[in-house]
Design a protein around this motif. Structure first.
Motif, PDB file in Angstrom:
ATOM      1  N   MET A   1       0.946  -1.491   0.354  1.00  0.00           N
ATOM      2  CA  MET A   1      -0.066  -0.206  -0.110  1.00  0.00           C
ATOM      3  C   MET A   1       1.225   0.940  -0.107  1.00  0.00           C
ATOM      4  O   MET A   1       1.791   1.350   0.618  1.00  0.00           O
ATOM      5  CB  MET A   1      -0.733   0.180   1.749  1.00  0.00           C
ATOM      6  N   PHE A   2       0.711   2.503  -0.729  1.00  0.00           N
ATOM      7  CA  PHE A   2       1.386   2.981  -0.919  1.00  0.00           C
ATOM      8  C   PHE A   2       0.476   4.332  -1.725  1.00  0.00           C
ATOM      9  O   PHE A   2      -0.240   4.162  -2.403  1.00  0.00           O
ATOM     10  CB  PHE A   2       2.641   2.999  -1.696  1.00  0.00           C
ATOM     11  N   SER A   3       0.344   5.460  -1.155  1.00  0.00           N
ATOM     12  CA  SER A   3      -0.194   7.111  -1.262  1.00  0.00           C
ATOM     13  C   SER A   3       0.411   7.982  -0.752  1.00  0.00           C
ATOM     14  O   SER A   3       0.379   7.828   0.685  1.00  0.00           O
ATOM     15  CB  SER A   3      -1.958   7.110  -0.406  1.00  0.00           C
ATOM     16  N   ALA A   4       0.766   9.288  -1.557  1.00  0.00           N
ATOM     17  CA  ALA A   4       1.074  10.089  -1.351  1.00  0.00           C
ATOM     18  C   ALA A   4       0.989  11.087  -1.793  1.00  0.00           C
ATOM     19  O   ALA A   4      -0.074  11.145  -3.135  1.00  0.00           O
ATOM     20  CB  ALA A   4       2.778  10.168  -1.350  1.00  0.00           C
ATOM     21  N   THR A   5       0.793  12.978  -1.794  1.00  0.00           N
ATOM     22  CA  THR A   5       0.505  13.590  -1.840  1.00  0.00           C
ATOM     23  C   THR A   5       1.725  14.692  -1.356  1.00  0.00           C
ATOM     24  O   THR A   5       2.272  14.913  -0.479  1.00  0.00           O
ATOM     25  CB  THR A   5      -0.093  14.780  -1.932  1.00  0.00           C
ATOM     26  N   GLU A  63       5.449  -1.546   3.423  1.00  0.00           N
ATOM     27  CA  GLU A  63       7.390  -1.331   3.236  1.00  0.00           C
ATOM     28  C   GLU A  63       6.919  -2.068   1.413  1.00  0.00           C
ATOM     29  O   GLU A  63       6.434  -3.037   1.455  1.00  0.00           O
ATOM     30  CB  GLU A  63       7.600  -2.326   3.972  1.00  0.00           C
ATOM     31  N   ALA A  64       7.430  -1.071   0.484  1.00  0.00           N
ATOM     32  CA  ALA A  64       6.777  -1.601  -0.701  1.00  0.00           C
ATOM     33  C   ALA A  64       8.823  -1.614  -1.643  1.00  0.00           C
ATOM     34  O   ALA A  64       8.927  -0.667  -1.223  1.00  0.00           O
ATOM     35  CB  ALA A  64       5.980  -1.402  -1.474  1.00  0.00           C
ATOM     36  N   VAL A  65       8.789  -2.231  -3.571  1.00  0.00           N
ATOM     37  CA  VAL A  65       9.672  -1.651  -3.800  1.00  0.00           C
ATOM     38  C   VAL A  65       9.016  -1.364  -4.764  1.00  0.00           C
ATOM     39  O   VAL A  65       8.188  -1.877  -5.797  1.00  0.00           O
ATOM     40  CB  VAL A  65      11.089  -2.520  -3.633  1.00  0.00           C
ATOM     41  N   ARG A  87      -0.661  14.233  -6.699  1.00  0.00           N
ATOM     42  CA  ARG A  87      -0.778  12.723  -5.804  1.00  0.00           C
ATOM     43  C   ARG A  87      -0.362  11.214  -6.303  1.00  0.00           C
ATOM     44  O   ARG A  87      -1.028  11.029  -7.383  1.00  0.00           O
ATOM     45  CB  ARG A  87      -2.010  12.741  -5.731  1.00  0.00           C
ATOM     46  N   MET A  88      -0.069  10.573  -5.871  1.00  0.00           N
ATOM     47  CA  MET A  88       0.409   9.180  -5.868  1.00  0.00           C
ATOM     48  C   MET A  88      -0.293   8.085  -5.586  1.00  0.00           C
ATOM     49  O   MET A  88      -0.301   8.510  -4.367  1.00  0.00           O
ATOM     50  CB  MET A  88       2.077   8.991  -6.644  1.00  0.00           C
ATOM     51  N   GLU A  89      -0.939   7.181  -5.423  1.00  0.00           N
ATOM     52  CA  GLU A  89      -1.211   5.622  -5.866  1.00  0.00           C
ATOM     53  C   GLU A  89      -1.179   4.570  -6.244  1.00  0.00           C
ATOM     54  O   GLU A  89      -1.187   4.633  -7.009  1.00  0.00           O
ATOM     55  CB  GLU A  89      -2.611   6.063  -5.604  1.00  0.00           C
ATOM     56  N   PHE A  90      -0.310   3.776  -5.561  1.00  0.00           N
ATOM     57  CA  PHE A  90       0.062   2.289  -6.049  1.00  0.00           C
ATOM     58  C   PHE A  90      -0.839   0.762  -5.897  1.00  0.00           C
ATOM     59  O   PHE A  90      -1.700   0.860  -5.184  1.00  0.00           O
ATOM     60  CB  PHE A  90       1.743   2.313  -4.994  1.00  0.00           C
ATOM     61  N   ASP A  91      -1.357   1.074  -7.197  1.00  0.00           N
ATOM     62  CA  ASP A  91      -3.021  -0.387  -7.784  1.00  0.00           C
ATOM     63  C   ASP A  91      -1.768  -1.569  -7.592  1.00  0.00           C
ATOM     64  O   ASP A  91      -1.456  -2.535  -7.743  1.00  0.00           O
ATOM     65  CB  ASP A  91      -3.083   0.194  -8.766  1.00  0.00           C
ATOM     66  N   GLU A  92      -2.074  -2.106  -6.067  1.00  0.00           N
ATOM     67  CA  GLU A  92      -1.397  -3.596  -6.070  1.00  0.00           C
ATOM     68  C   GLU A  92      -1.970  -4.527  -6.504  1.00  0.00           C
ATOM     69  O   GLU A  92      -1.335  -5.384  -7.699  1.00  0.00           O
ATOM     70  CB  GLU A  92      -1.538  -4.133  -4.669  1.00  0.00           C
ATOM     71  N   ARG A  93      -3.079  -4.313  -7.072  1.00  0.00           N
ATOM     72  CA  ARG A  93      -3.995  -5.402  -7.852  1.00  0.00           C
ATOM     73  C   ARG A  93      -3.207  -5.389  -9.422  1.00  0.00           C
ATOM     74  O   ARG A  93      -2.685  -6.248 -10.316  1.00  0.00           O
ATOM     75  CB  ARG A  93      -5.061  -5.382  -8.145  1.00  0.00           C
ATOM     76  N   SER A  94      -3.174  -4.033 -10.113  1.00  0.00           N
ATOM     77  CA  SER A  94      -2.304  -3.557 -11.658  1.00  0.00           C
ATOM     78  C   SER A  94      -1.312  -3.569 -11.526  1.00  0.00           C
ATOM     79  O   SER A  94      -0.068  -3.453 -12.751  1.00  0.00           O
ATOM     80  CB  SER A  94      -3.348  -2.829 -12.829  1.00  0.00           C
TER      81      SER A  94
END
Length: 247
Positions: A1-5, A63-65, A87-94
């Protein structure tokens, strides 16, 4: 999980400081912040940058890379205007990164982190000499050296307490000599090494003029360059391997 602005200009400057050496890298994220560390393909130069969680307007991460093409991400940020946020958000499924800059929404395909060269450890060095100076002095020395050579000499004369930036070509040579009155701080010690101008020219492109840069130098020494990334208020560190000098 990752989201940031984060402020778009700050993030763009941070990426630019890494992109001068590599086109792609692993971005490590965790609850403390974001870390980018990479070496150029020839393993001559290394860059290390951490953006603490406190530097973001909003930040949440486990924690992710992330494997990121820096050139593509920088192109997205190039549309940002002053005052915009990204704004960034990591979509783990895609396995994609959703990026929003102002009114622009972009889905960035990420790279397999395992396909990107492992980042080396940042060496723990004890430099014989350390100099803190205005970035404009480095800019002057690098640009002068480009006129005569493909390498640049960085040296400290401990007796005269001066920093020497010099280059020598087949027929011409240039010299910039800075004493204590021209630098912000100087810890003199034996230092004299040659460095490939290609790498110093690249680093010089992102060194802020009017801000201080700290150099760590020695004899046949892995030089260190450190300065604060404009707007991001975080230090970026470079290490550049020396060229062997002729006996």
């Amino acid at each position: 999980m990752f989201s940031a602005t984060i402020d778009a200009t700050a993030f763009r400057n941070a990426l630019a400081s890494v992109e001068v050496l590599v086109e792609e890298c692993r971005i490590h994220v965790d609850s403390d912040g974001m870390r980018l560390r990479a070496a150029d393909p020839a393993l001559v130069a290394l860059v290390d940058l951490t953006l603490d969680a406190e530097q973001f307007e909003q930040y949440e991460a486990s924690e992710a890379v992330l494997g990121v093409n820096l050139e593509r991400l920088s192109e997205i940020l190039s549309v940002a205007e002053t005052g915009d946020t990204v704004r960034m958000e990591f979509d783990e499924r895609s396995r994609k990164l959703d990026v929003e800059v102002g009114t622009l929404s972009y889905t960035l395909g990420l790279l397999d982190p395992d396909s990107i060269r492992d980042e080396p450890d940042l060496p723990d060095l004890e430099p014989p000499a350390e100099v803190t100076l205005d970035g404009r002095h480095i800019d002057r020395g690098v640009k002068a050296a480009e006129m005569v050579s493909d390498h640049l000499r960085l040296a400290v004369d401990p007796d005269r307490e001066t920093l020497v930036i010099a280059a020598e070509g087949d027929t011409d040579e240039v010299l910039v000599e800075l004493g204590r009155q021209e630098v912000a701080a100087l810890s003199p010690g034996p230092a004299d090494s040659l460095y490939s101008l290609d790498y110093l020219t690249a680093i010089n492109r992102v060194i802020p003029r009017g801000q201080t840069v700290t150099l760590e130098l020695g004899e046949e020494f892995l030089a260190g360059f450190e300065f604060v990334v404009p707007e991001a208020d975080q230090p970026v560190t470079y290490r550049v391997a020396p060229r062997l000098q002729r006996a």
